[in-house]
Scaffold this motif. Structure first.
Motif, PDB file in Angstrom:
ATOM      1  N   GLU A   1      37.392 -15.495 -36.234  1.00  0.00           N
ATOM      2  CA  GLU A   1      35.840 -15.915 -36.370  1.00  0.00           C
ATOM      3  C   GLU A   1      35.489 -16.333 -34.790  1.00  0.00           C
ATOM      4  N   ASP A   2      36.467 -16.981 -34.164  1.00  0.00           N
ATOM      5  CA  ASP A   2      36.467 -17.352 -32.812  1.00  0.00           C
ATOM      6  C   ASP A   2      36.101 -16.236 -31.856  1.00  0.00           C
ATOM      7  N   SER A   3      36.965 -15.299 -32.092  1.00  0.00           N
ATOM      8  CA  SER A   3      36.662 -14.072 -31.261  1.00  0.00           C
ATOM      9  C   SER A   3      35.413 -13.351 -31.466  1.00  0.00           C
ATOM     10  N   GLU A   4      34.921 -13.212 -32.733  1.00  0.00           N
ATOM     11  CA  GLU A   4      33.637 -12.626 -32.988  1.00  0.00           C
ATOM     12  C   GLU A   4      32.513 -13.482 -32.500  1.00  0.00           C
ATOM     13  N   GLU A   5      32.630 -14.908 -32.289  1.00  0.00           N
ATOM     14  CA  GLU A   5      31.616 -15.553 -31.906  1.00  0.00           C
ATOM     15  C   GLU A   5      31.422 -15.372 -30.198  1.00  0.00           C
ATOM     16  N   VAL A   6      32.632 -15.569 -29.528  1.00  0.00           N
ATOM     17  CA  VAL A   6      32.614 -15.457 -28.209  1.00  0.00           C
ATOM     18  C   VAL A   6      32.020 -14.329 -27.675  1.00  0.00           C
ATOM     19  N   LEU A   7      32.622 -13.155 -28.630  1.00  0.00           N
ATOM     20  CA  LEU A   7      32.091 -11.836 -27.875  1.00  0.00           C
ATOM     21  C   LEU A   7      30.773 -11.488 -28.353  1.00  0.00           C
TER      22      LEU A   7
ATOM     23  N   ALA B   1      43.068 -11.920 -31.559  1.00  0.00           N
ATOM     24  CA  ALA B   1      41.860 -12.696 -31.189  1.00  0.00           C
ATOM     25  C   ALA B   1      41.626 -13.100 -29.758  1.00  0.00           C
ATOM     26  N   SER B   2      42.768 -13.579 -29.110  1.00  0.00           N
ATOM     27  CA  SER B   2      42.704 -14.208 -27.840  1.00  0.00           C
ATOM     28  C   SER B   2      42.851 -12.767 -26.873  1.00  0.00           C
ATOM     29  N   GLU B   3      43.480 -11.605 -27.159  1.00  0.00           N
ATOM     30  CA  GLU B   3      43.258 -10.551 -26.439  1.00  0.00           C
ATOM     31  C   GLU B   3      41.783  -9.808 -26.441  1.00  0.00           C
ATOM     32  N   GLN B   4      41.121 -10.044 -27.570  1.00  0.00           N
ATOM     33  CA  GLN B   4      39.659  -9.611 -27.594  1.00  0.00           C
ATOM     34  C   GLN B   4      38.783 -10.393 -26.592  1.00  0.00           C
ATOM     35  N   ILE B   5      39.222 -11.585 -26.778  1.00  0.00           N
ATOM     36  CA  ILE B   5      38.289 -12.549 -25.741  1.00  0.00           C
ATOM     37  C   ILE B   5      38.429 -12.285 -24.427  1.00  0.00           C
ATOM     38  N   ALA B   6      39.993 -12.211 -24.225  1.00  0.00           N
ATOM     39  CA  ALA B   6      40.286 -11.910 -22.713  1.00  0.00           C
ATOM     40  C   ALA B   6      39.588 -10.463 -22.218  1.00  0.00           C
ATOM     41  N   MET B   7      39.864  -9.613 -23.200  1.00  0.00           N
ATOM     42  CA  MET B   7      39.045  -8.173 -22.672  1.00  0.00           C
ATOM     43  C   MET B   7      37.688  -8.434 -22.131  1.00  0.00           C
ATOM     44  N   ALA B   8      36.837  -8.877 -23.114  1.00  0.00           N
ATOM     45  CA  ALA B   8      35.272  -9.174 -22.922  1.00  0.00           C
ATOM     46  C   ALA B   8      35.156  -9.709 -21.663  1.00  0.00           C
TER      47      ALA B   8
ATOM     48  N   GLY C   1      45.385 -19.476 -25.420  1.00  0.00           N
ATOM     49  CA  GLY C   1      44.401 -20.126 -24.408  1.00  0.00           C
ATOM     50  C   GLY C   1      44.670 -19.774 -22.902  1.00  0.00           C
ATOM     51  N   SER C   2      46.015 -19.714 -22.907  1.00  0.00           N
ATOM     52  CA  SER C   2      46.352 -19.248 -21.583  1.00  0.00           C
ATOM     53  C   SER C   2      46.374 -17.665 -21.095  1.00  0.00           C
TER      54      SER C   2
ATOM     55  N   GLY D   1      53.529  -8.318 -22.771  1.00  0.00           N
ATOM     56  CA  GLY D   1      53.716  -8.132 -21.242  1.00  0.00           C
ATOM     57  C   GLY D   1      52.780  -7.067 -20.664  1.00  0.00           C
ATOM     58  N   GLU D   2      52.520  -6.163 -21.179  1.00  0.00           N
ATOM     59  CA  GLU D   2      51.646  -4.967 -20.644  1.00  0.00           C
ATOM     60  C   GLU D   2      50.215  -5.259 -20.643  1.00  0.00           C
ATOM     61  N   PHE D   3      49.790  -6.232 -21.439  1.00  0.00           N
ATOM     62  CA  PHE D   3      48.481  -6.936 -21.495  1.00  0.00           C
ATOM     63  C   PHE D   3      48.341  -8.054 -20.390  1.00  0.00           C
ATOM     64  N   VAL D   4      49.271  -8.670 -20.172  1.00  0.00           N
ATOM     65  CA  VAL D   4      49.337  -9.854 -19.243  1.00  0.00           C
ATOM     66  C   VAL D   4      49.172  -9.033 -17.481  1.00  0.00           C
ATOM     67  N   TYR D   5      50.008  -8.051 -17.480  1.00  0.00           N
ATOM     68  CA  TYR D   5      50.094  -7.168 -16.280  1.00  0.00           C
ATOM     69  C   TYR D   5      48.558  -6.388 -16.207  1.00  0.00           C
ATOM     70  N   TRP D   6      48.100  -5.985 -17.305  1.00  0.00           N
ATOM     71  CA  TRP D   6      46.805  -5.377 -16.908  1.00  0.00           C
ATOM     72  C   TRP D   6      45.744  -6.612 -16.443  1.00  0.00           C
ATOM     73  N   LEU D   7      45.796  -7.645 -17.070  1.00  0.00           N
ATOM     74  CA  LEU D   7      45.141  -8.588 -16.552  1.00  0.00           C
ATOM     75  C   LEU D   7      45.179  -9.137 -15.192  1.00  0.00           C
ATOM     76  N   LEU D   8      46.284  -8.994 -14.596  1.00  0.00           N
ATOM     77  CA  LEU D   8      46.631  -9.501 -13.362  1.00  0.00           C
ATOM     78  C   LEU D   8      46.586  -8.589 -12.276  1.00  0.00           C
ATOM     79  N   LYS D   9      46.678  -7.474 -12.400  1.00  0.00           N
ATOM     80  CA  LYS D   9      47.331  -6.308 -11.543  1.00  0.00           C
ATOM     81  C   LYS D   9      45.840  -6.143 -10.701  1.00  0.00           C
ATOM     82  N   ASP D  10      44.731  -6.309 -11.073  1.00  0.00           N
ATOM     83  CA  ASP D  10      43.474  -6.429  -9.766  1.00  0.00           C
ATOM     84  C   ASP D  10      43.372  -7.404  -9.065  1.00  0.00           C
TER      85      ASP D  10
END
Length: 272
Positions: A68-74, A99-106, A126-127, A190-199
């Motif tokens: 529900e949190d991810s739906e509202e944030v998105l 839910a955390s990954e959806q918010i992070a991607m958005a 949250g991190s 690990g793959e997701f965290v690396y994707w967030l940081l690589k740029d």
């Protein structure tokens, strides 16, 4: 006035008063958010997981990041123009990885600047969300935490360590299944965290940080302080706007129980 009428009036008052107080608190929060938006010229989204109180029974509810949190944030992000910066005020013990990954991607894909403001703590999911934004602002005493996955009540890394110390024929099928899930979970996070940081940094540094926070090097509640985050190579600052604290104060713990911390709620200077 008859006694029974007084009783019913009192009962109706008890039923509606907490709801009216909660509605008033919501209005105060919205006004504070609007003030913060005006000051920073951003869209402000607050995801603050503190105890809330049910209007009738006063039962504390413990919050965490859910779908529900991810739906509202998105939804809030979709309603924000591409050229409008976003501030996410984040106070959470973590929650569902999806839910955390959806918010992070958005947040990562939002074209304008994105900022996370952490007044106290943003652990686990949250991190993960915090790693997605352009700027992390933290109170000088606030902390983040590792994002290593948990399988049920156990850390995924600990499940793998146990399996590595025994022969396969000594293990039950359920343990082996948990080990397979744990290995996949660590790789996926690990793959997701690396994707967030690589740029944001060099490949070497992105891999180093990913290894530290997603593979169980520390316990899941290990506090990543500002100094620790800076040592790791994650940029943070302490330029927390004062209005953010005013908003955070509107998410107080339930008052229907004896407080464990008490003080005079006023700013103090030098005491004479």
């Amino acid at each position: 006035m008859a006694i029974d009428n007084i009783f019913w009036i009192f009962f109706i008052f008890l039923f509606f008063y907490p709801q009216l107080m909660f509605k008033l608190k919501l209005i105060q929060r919205y006004n504070c958010i609007k003030k913060l938006e005006k000051e920073r010229k951003t869209r402000v989204i607050a995801m603050i997981h503190r105890q809330e109180t049910l209007a009738l029974f006063g039962i504390p509810l413990y919050r965490f990041i859910n779908m529900e949190d991810s739906e509202e944030v998105l939804r809030a992000i979709r309603m924000t123009s591409d050229d409008v910066p976003i501030d996410l005020i984040l106070h959470t013990p973590g929650g569902l990885v999806l839910a955390s990954e959806q918010i992070a991607m958005a947040l990562k894909e939002h074209k304008a600047k994105t900022t996370v403001i952490i007044p106290h703590y943003a652990m686990s999911g949250g991190s993960l969300i915090s790693l997605a934004v352009d700027e992390i602002i933290m109170d000088k005493n606030a902390v983040m935490g590792p994002v290593d996955p948990q399988i049920g009540q156990y850390p995924a890394a600990s499940i793998l360590n146990v399996i590595d110390t025994k022969y396969v024929d000594e293990l039950e099928d359920e343990t082996l299944i948990l080990g397979d899930i744990a290995k996949k979970a660590i790789n996926q996070v690990g793959e997701f965290v690396y994707w967030l940081l690589k740029d944001k940094m060099s490949e070497e540094k992105a891999k180093y940080i990913t290894e530290l926070i997603s593979t169980g090097v520390w316990t899941h509640d290990y506090p990543l302080t500002i100094n620790k985050l800076k040592d790791m190579g994650i940029k943070v600052n302490t330029n927390v706007p004062k209005t953010m604290y005013d908003l955070f104060d509107l998410y107080k713990q339930p008052t229907g129980q004896k407080p464990s911390v008490q003080y005079v709620p006023a700013p103090y200077g030098k005491i004479k």
